[in-house]
Enzyme design. Structure first.
Site, short mmCIF file in Angstrom:
data_model
loop_
_atom_site.label_atom_id
_atom_site.label_comp_id
_atom_site.label_asym_id
_atom_site.label_seq_id
_atom_site.Cartn_x
_atom_site.Cartn_y
_atom_site.Cartn_z
N GLY A 77 43.62 -16.75 -34.04
CA GLY A 77 42.53 -16.22 -33.26
C GLY A 77 42.02 -14.94 -33.88
O GLY A 77 42.27 -14.66 -35.05
N GLY A 80 45.10 -12.55 -35.05
CA GLY A 80 46.05 -12.91 -36.08
C GLY A 80 46.39 -14.38 -36.04
O GLY A 80 45.70 -15.18 -35.40
N VAL A 82 49.59 -17.31 -35.56
CA VAL A 82 50.90 -17.51 -34.94
C VAL A 82 51.60 -18.68 -35.63
O VAL A 82 51.01 -19.75 -35.82
CB VAL A 82 50.78 -17.79 -33.43
CG1 VAL A 82 52.16 -17.91 -32.80
CG2 VAL A 82 49.98 -16.69 -32.74
N LYS A 97 53.91 -13.88 -34.49
CA LYS A 97 52.48 -13.54 -34.56
C LYS A 97 52.26 -12.54 -35.68
O LYS A 97 52.81 -11.43 -35.66
CB LYS A 97 52.00 -12.95 -33.23
CG LYS A 97 50.51 -12.62 -33.22
CD LYS A 97 50.01 -12.32 -31.83
CE LYS A 97 48.50 -12.14 -31.81
NZ LYS A 97 47.97 -11.95 -30.45
N ASP A 185 43.42 -9.62 -20.11
CA ASP A 185 42.88 -10.83 -20.73
C ASP A 185 43.50 -12.10 -20.14
O ASP A 185 43.87 -13.02 -20.87
CB ASP A 185 43.10 -10.78 -22.25
CG ASP A 185 42.17 -11.72 -23.00
OD1 ASP A 185 41.16 -12.16 -22.41
OD2 ASP A 185 42.44 -12.04 -24.16
#
Length: 357
Positions: A77, A80, A82, A97, A185
């Protein structure tokens, strides 16, 4: 629109404000820190299997970086990439991550402080952060691995199943808020599920610091679709932003999306900024449809109040009639969530954009 039920625990005026009591003398021998309330036991899921049968005692000593083998990429994303990794000595899986970008020393120190806080977070409905590595200038965060990926794109029209999901989200969110941690978020792609069908909140803390530090002009990386009106338009609510109330708005939008099987506003969640801003900040908040139960419609109304002061807190919502509804007669609501998740295609193993934040 139906008015929300008044939340519990309203402040009550004292009957005799003139009464006073002497303050007891403090005994230094009893001056020990009190533990956090055991909410993971008392208000977690209705199913006893929701609490892990064994909590690792070595979580304060993360694996050495040299002992980890990258297996494959889970997703990527704005923050970064994963990877699914294996800890060779014990054969345990983790999510790693890898954060994009080169970071100044001040940023690294800030991230290290935040990771140390996140390592103390321990709740069955919050993804565990095990530590951080600085490998050749790359910041890498070791996280709990969630086998079944995110709940993005999942539809749950069965209300007892949705109540179970809401209960798990609220347990995790109540825990974070009590520890003064605002997520900022909450959205379906940041809700992960494991093989035991526990739902856990992911992607908080570190990614928020990085998003704001790496690009001060773009502190809201990604879509604004789940953000509260007062966060998008700072002219609302006299410029005051309450992060806790903002999390509740995002939770309400997510729960309603699970019920409908689509983003609940008149525009797509990937729409342009102007369209989303108008839909969220100017239009009336979305409501649950008429065919939904009175309890569910009221629950959504308690979350999606335009005035953040009128939104219920996570702790109050845990006592809402919708969340407290009894198990269905044909099995527990936990099993119903399991059933609905199995009916849908399995989450992609290599291209999910936010499987672990």
């Amino acid at each position: 629109m139906m008015r929300p039920i008044q939340p519990p625990n309203q402040n009550r005026p004292r009957r005799r404000p003139d009464l006073t009591l002497p303050v007891p003398q403090r005994d230094p021998s009893f001056a020990v820190p009190l533990p956090l309330p055991p909410i993971s036991i008392s208000i977690s899921n209705s199913n006893s299997n929701s609490v892990p049968s064994s909590v690792p005692t070595h979580h304060h000593s993360p694996p050495s970086f040299s002992e980890l083998d990258r297996l494959h990429r889970i997703g990527s994303g704005s923050g970064g990439t994963v990877y699914k990794v294996l800890h060779r000595p014990i054969g345990k899986l983790y999510a790693l991550k890898v954060i994009y970008g080169n970071h100044e020393d001040s940023v690294r120190r800030q991230i290290c402080r935040e990771v140390e806080i996140l390592r103390t977070v321990d709740h069955p409905n919050v993804v565990k952060c095990h530590g951080m590595f600085d490998n050749a200038g790359e910041i890498q965060v070791l996280l709990e691995f969630m086998e079944d990926g995110s709940l993005e794109g999942i539809r749950i029209p069965h209300e007892p199943s949705l109540a179970c999901l809401a209960r798990q989200m609220l347990c995790g969110l109540t825990y974070l808020h009590r520890r003064k941690i605002v997520h900022r978020d909450i959205k379906p792609s940041n809700l992960l599920i494991n093989a035991r069908k526990q739902v856990k909140i992911a992607d908080f803390g570190v990614s928020r610091i990085l998003a704001q530090t790496m690009d001060p002009c773009n502190s809201s990386v990604g879509t604004i679709a789940y953000m509260s009106p007062e966060r998008i338009n700072t002219d609302l609510n006299h410029g005051v932003y309450d992060g806790y109330a903002g999390d509740i708005w995002s939770l309400g939008v997510s729960i309603l999306e699970f019920y409908l099987g689509r983003f609940p506003f008149a525009v797509g969640r990937q729409g342009d900024w102007a369209s989303l801003m108008c839909a969220i900040c100017i239009s009336q908040p979305p409501e649950a449809p008429a065919e939904a139960s009175r309890e569910f419609r009221n629950f959504i109304a308690c979350c999606l109040q335009r005035d953040p002061a009128k939104r219920w807190t996570a702790a109050q919502l845990l006592h809402h009639p919708f969340v407290l509804q009894k198990k269905s007669s044909n099995g527990s609501s936990q099993n119903q969530v399991h059933h609905h998740h199995q009916m849908l295609p399995p989450p992609p193993q290599h291209s999910s954009s936010s499987a672990h934040g």
